[in-house]
Design a protein around this motif. Structure first.
Motif: not given
Length: 163
Positions: A92-97, A31-48
């Motif tokens: 986020d991990a605390v909230i989700r237990g 990756s020419p720009n690791i930080v941009t790739m790593v912090e890229l945001e998306g949208r997905m369905h959680s397990i629930n």
């Protein structure tokens, strides 16, 4: 207007979801720009089945308990552990237990038990949030890791013991 139910995921997010650590390393190494790739945001369905916005590849790996991939994302990709969908990843991990994620973040020195705070006006720390949600195993874990018992919220001044 109806909200879109589509998922938007990068290749790195998909690989993280499936736990392919070597592929994650390979993508990051080219990756020419690791930080941009790593912090890229998306949208997905959680397990629930909930649609979650602002998801990064790190959140994808953590959510599916692919901890070697998550560690690679942090160590090699310099992923920001404070970049969660709503709150920093520790909260986020605390909230989700998710004690498993809490343990990974704290034991590896990725998150400080006393520094992480919510992004709302109350500024609750991980111990206060775990008490609020009734996650006793996480409360016990945080206390053993020297969480500050007297830390207060910004607005009402309550401590974890007063929640």
């Amino acid at each position: 207007m109806r909200a879109s139910k589509k998922e938007y995921l990068s290749l790195l997010m998909i690989v993280a979801l499936h736990g392919h650590e070597m592929v994650v390393r390979e993508i990051l190494s080219h990756s020419p720009n690791i930080v941009t790739m790593v912090e890229l945001e998306g949208r997905m369905h959680s397990i629930n089945g909930d649609l979650v916005n602002n998801v990064t590849a790190l959140r994808c790996a953590l959510g599916r308990a692919h901890f070697p991939v998550a560690s690679t994302r942090i160590d090699v990709g310099r992923a920001n552990i404070n970049h969660g969908p709503v709150h920093p990843l520790l909260l986020d991990a605390v909230i989700r237990g998710r004690l498993d994620i809490v343990d990974l973040l704290i034991e590896n020195g990725y998150a400080d038990v006393n520094q992480t705070k919510t992004n709302d006006e109350n500024r609750r720390n991980s111990l206060i949030v775990s008490v609020m949600y009734g996650h006793t195993s996480i409360v016990e874990y945080l206390i053993k890791r020297n969480a500050e018992l007297e830390s207060k919220t910004h607005v009402d001044g309550n401590t974890a013991l007063r929640q």
